[in-house]
Design a protein around this motif. Structure first.
Motif, mmCIF file in Angstrom:
data_model
loop_
_atom_site.group_PDB
_atom_site.id
_atom_site.type_symbol
_atom_site.label_atom_id
_atom_site.label_comp_id
_atom_site.label_asym_id
_atom_site.label_seq_id
_atom_site.Cartn_x
_atom_site.Cartn_y
_atom_site.Cartn_z
ATOM 1 N N GLN A 145 46.056 36.529 50.757
ATOM 2 C CA GLN A 145 45.036 35.511 50.556
ATOM 3 C C GLN A 145 45.405 34.222 51.272
ATOM 4 N N PHE A 201 50.123 35.182 48.203
ATOM 5 C CA PHE A 201 50.204 34.001 49.077
ATOM 6 C C PHE A 201 51.341 34.093 50.093
ATOM 7 N N ALA A 244 50.837 32.998 40.057
ATOM 8 C CA ALA A 244 49.517 32.476 39.720
ATOM 9 C C ALA A 244 48.567 33.662 39.546
ATOM 10 N N MET A 245 47.776 33.626 38.491
ATOM 11 C CA MET A 245 46.763 34.667 38.313
ATOM 12 C C MET A 245 45.468 34.016 37.861
ATOM 13 N N ARG A 246 44.440 34.295 38.567
ATOM 14 C CA ARG A 246 43.071 33.799 38.355
ATOM 15 C C ARG A 246 42.969 32.804 37.187
ATOM 16 N N ALA A 247 42.850 31.535 37.524
ATOM 17 C CA ALA A 247 42.799 30.438 36.560
ATOM 18 C C ALA A 247 44.066 30.372 35.710
ATOM 19 N N PRO A 248 45.227 30.219 36.366
ATOM 20 C CA PRO A 248 46.505 30.248 35.647
ATOM 21 C C PRO A 248 46.496 29.335 34.421
ATOM 22 N N GLY A 284 43.149 30.001 47.194
ATOM 23 C CA GLY A 284 43.661 29.838 45.839
ATOM 24 C C GLY A 284 42.967 28.668 45.186
ATOM 25 N N GLY A 285 43.023 28.636 43.881
ATOM 26 C CA GLY A 285 42.451 27.510 43.149
ATOM 27 C C GLY A 285 40.946 27.388 43.296
ATOM 28 N N GLU A 337 37.578 31.331 40.059
ATOM 29 C CA GLU A 337 38.400 31.504 38.861
ATOM 30 C C GLU A 337 37.680 31.271 37.525
HETATM 31 MO MO1 MOS Z 1 44.406 31.676 42.552
HETATM 32 S S1 MOS Z 1 45.338 32.236 40.846
HETATM 33 O O1 MOS Z 1 44.931 30.096 42.849
HETATM 34 O O2 MOS Z 1 44.432 32.865 43.720
#
Ligand code: MOS
Length: 706
Positions: A198, A233, A332-336, A480-481, A665
């Motif tokens: 990603q 990442f 980190a996982m989707r909306a950590p 991300g994020g 997220e």
């Molecule tokens: Mo996301 S958990 O910042 O891919």
């Protein structure tokens, strides 16, 4: 000032437009990293620890090296080092076939001195537990403590209080395409890497640094990828190993993680255990909150979670710490931190409302300062039919009982600067848009095509979009994020606008009109003050002769905005004889600013809901305290939602303004609390530990009866 214009004037933006890569994906034409095969390619595999904690006392690769067909073997640990979790890397091989690579792993001789281990939070915190991190005292990190207001005074004013412990287990990412790379050195100074990542440019820079190459001599390609969710990442140990094996053998190497390794070492969402006490006034104001909680991110820290969450509490004290166990690192996982925090907070809100004898939605309304969510509560309640909810939880009759619940969430997603893009118009009328972002699955290609097509009066299918390749040297950040669309869209829009302006300059003499009097129509350019003067798109671009127009853009902050609110309502049916929970319907009302593509935005919301449902009802990493191993490191025993579990999902794209905001997220956050509260509303008992499995339901029902 730049703007996306009025909704009424948008021909494409905000409409429902099918994903450009959809056909390639369903026909199998789309090439994922797993599908890449190169001439003379070798197959890489990694030998991993099957024990949770050990000293490496001997490592001998010679028998593996001697196996015919094996081209290289490299150590990934060394004698004297420690292995600290199941799955940790010992050595890697590259061989002519995958079967030979597998055989070679069995010929690697490794001698281990096993050490005491802990794989559960309880064992890690127990008196006399073996110390598993050298840099901590015990297995707990120093706590982070926050305090605001006067908590003790607030509790003495509270009319009702609730004290409870909520728990969510470790969840793994379960990317359908496992992590991995296909690596090829085109010569000793030029490296091409197909990566399931990603962050195309992140991996490029990472590899360039580690292998001491100029960044522009490393090319990373991710045409399509099968999920990352925060775990993809970096190149990772497996990526670096693949590059080394390829360099040694001077052959391309494919090294993809096995499904088992994916569960063990490729990241996970930390667990959460929180003991919380909260108090509210008789008229429903949440005034006091006291929470002590922890989670494990395996051998690493990073097990934070949001508490309190969404709803305002003026007087609060929180204490959080990490617990280390012998298991793979969290990532980190989707909306950590959000879903686990939301589950606890939304459960707590319902428990307080019940004590107050108040409708839980009313109680939320009193304590939620977000105007957006207030409007979403009204819309969502209507859509689910909130008036049908049991006023007395568990009051339904029959074996199968229905109930409804609500949950909430928030997120940022405003994007960031740093993306470079180029929009090119060629004399033959073709248009290309190029940038170094990647499609993590959200449909960014289609978003880019829509923006360019809108600006130039064309159809999205007229635009050739190139993403997922560092080759053109147009960087973009990692996906991300929920930042991708808000980072990329403004740059694409301004690049397309600049290209349009250049084209106008070429066309103005032909139309005998000043440049600022020219406008884009559908497939044409016309003169605003005299609409009889018009040229088709092809006639216009024909003016370019041998030239092309190629323009960059800039991240215009006026085109994006951060901050989203969301709420979800669930209706469930609980079988009181089997304990099975069937989710009938989820209504997801998700604020997203301006949705460039309503269809793919809905699709992201659907995906978030499905992931949240998995966390609520199915997913759990199960560690065996006896052996230190994960018992369900496969997709048979680690359950994720399939077609039988997926309910009717009503995704409501709740556009609040005309600025772009990411929404990857947030839709996975409110689902957990909504489902847990619906289960309670159905059967009148509360499950405070996820996942809500049949055994927990039946036990709770039996306890209630007794
Ligand atoms: Mo996301 S958990 O910042 O891919």
């Amino acid at each position: 000032m730049a703007s996306w214009g009025e909704a009424s004037q948008s021909r494409l933006i905000g409409k429902r437009i099918a994903r450009l890569s959809g056909k390639d994906k369903v026909t199998g034409k789309a090439k994922y990293t797993f599908d890449i095969n190169r001439p003379e390619m070798l197959y890489g595999r990694i030998l991993r620890s099957e024990v949770a904690h050990a000293n490496v006392t001997d490592l001998d690769l010679t028998r593996a090296e001697a196996l015919p067909g094996v081209k290289a073997v490299i150590p990934l640990t060394e004698v004297g080092r420690k292995l600290r979790y199941q799955g940790q890397e010992i050595a890697a091989v590259a061989a002519e076939t995958d079967d030979i690579a597998k055989d070679a792993l069995r010929l690697i001789y490794v001698e281990l001195e096993e050490l005491p281990f802990v794989v559960t939070e309880a064992d890690a915190m127990a008196e006399g537990a073996p110390q598993i991190r050298d840099d901590w005292k015990g297995n707990q990190s120093n706590p982070g403590i926050n305090e605001d207001g006067d908590v003790d005074a607030a509790f003495s004013e509270a009319a009702v209080t609730v004290e409870a412990t909520y728990h969510t287990p470790v969840q793994t990412h379960v990317c359908l395409e496992t992590h991995g790379h296909v690596v090829e050195w085109t010569d000793e100074n030029n490296l091409t890497v197909w990566a399931s990542t990603q962050a195309v440019f992140g991996v490029r820079n990472d590899l360039a640094r580690r292998f001491e190459l100029p960044a522009n001599q490393v090319r990373v390609i991710t045409e399509h990828m099968g999920g990352g969710f925060g775990s993809k990442f970096n190149a990772g140990v497996e990526g670096l190993a693949a590059v080394r094996l390829s360099r040694m053998t001077e052959r391309p190497v494919k090294l993809m993680l096995t499904r088992k390794a994916e569960h063990l070492v490729a990241g996970n969402r930390p667990s959460m255990t929180q003991h919380v006490k909260a108090g509210a006034t008789r008229d429903g104001r949440l005034i006091a909150y006291d929470m002590r909680g922890y989670g494990t991110g395996g051998i690493s820290s990073g097990a934070g979670f949001n508490a309190p969450y969404v709803y305002h509490v003026p007087n609060r004290r929180t204490e959080r710490f990490n617990v280390a166990v012998n298991a793979g690192n969290q990532r980190a996982m989707r909306a950590p931190g959000h879903p686990q925090g939301a589950f606890a907070m939304d459960s707590l809100m319902d428990e307080l409302a019940e004590k107050l004898g108040m409708n839980p939605l009313e109680f939320r309304r009193i304590n939620d300062s977000s105007e957006v969510r207030q409007a979403q509560y009204t819309l969502g309640a209507q859509e689910i039919g909130w008036h049908r909810r049991n006023n007395v939880p568990g009051s339904g009759t029959g074996v199968k009982k229905r109930g409804m619940g609500v949950g909430s969430g928030l997120w940022g997603g405003g994007g960031g600067r740093g993306t470079q893009a180029r929009v090119t118009i060629n004399a033959d009328g073709t248009v290309e848009a190029v940038t170094g972002t990647q499609d993590i699955g959200t449909g960014i290609r289609t978003v880019i095509a829509i923006i360019v097509a809108e600006e130039l009066g064309l159809a999205p299918t007229d635009i050739s979009v190139k993403v997922g390749d560092s080759g053109p040297g147009l960087p973009s950040g990692g996906s991300g994020g929920s930042q991708t669309t808000a980072s990329v869209a403004p740059v694409i829009k301004t690049a397309a606008a600049a290209a349009k302006q250049k084209l106008f300059e070429h066309v103005a003499p032909l139309l005998q009109a000043p440049v600022d009097d020219l406008r884009i129509g559908t497939g044409k350019i016309y003169v605003a003050s005299d609409r009889t003067k018009t040229v088709t798109w092809k006639q216009a671009t024909g003016q370019l002769g041998q030239e092309s127009i190629s323009e960059g853009g800039n991240w215009d902050q006026e085109l994006r905005q951060g901050g989203v609110a969301g709420t979800q309502f669930a209706e469930v049916e609980v079988d009181t004889q089997t304990g099975h929970v069937k989710v009938l319907k989820i209504v997801a009302v998700q604020d997203c600013g301006l949705a460039i593509n309503r269809l793919t935005t809905e699709s992201q919301i659907n995906g978030g809901v499905i992931m949240g449902l998995g966390q609520a009802l199915l997913e759990e990493r199960i560690m065996d305290p006896q052996t230190g191993r994960m018992l369900n490191a496969n997709l048979e025993d680690y359950k994720v939602p399939g077609t039988f579990e997926i309910p009717e999902i009503k995704s409501i794209v709740f556009d609040t303004h005309r600025k772009v905001t990411g929404v990857g997220e947030p839709p996975c956050i409110p689902t957990l609390g909504a489902i847990a509260n619906a289960v309670h509303n159905a059967i009148g008992v509360r499950i405070r530990e996820l996942p809500i499995t049949p055994d927990k339901i039946l036990t709770a029902l039996a306890e209630k009866k007794a």
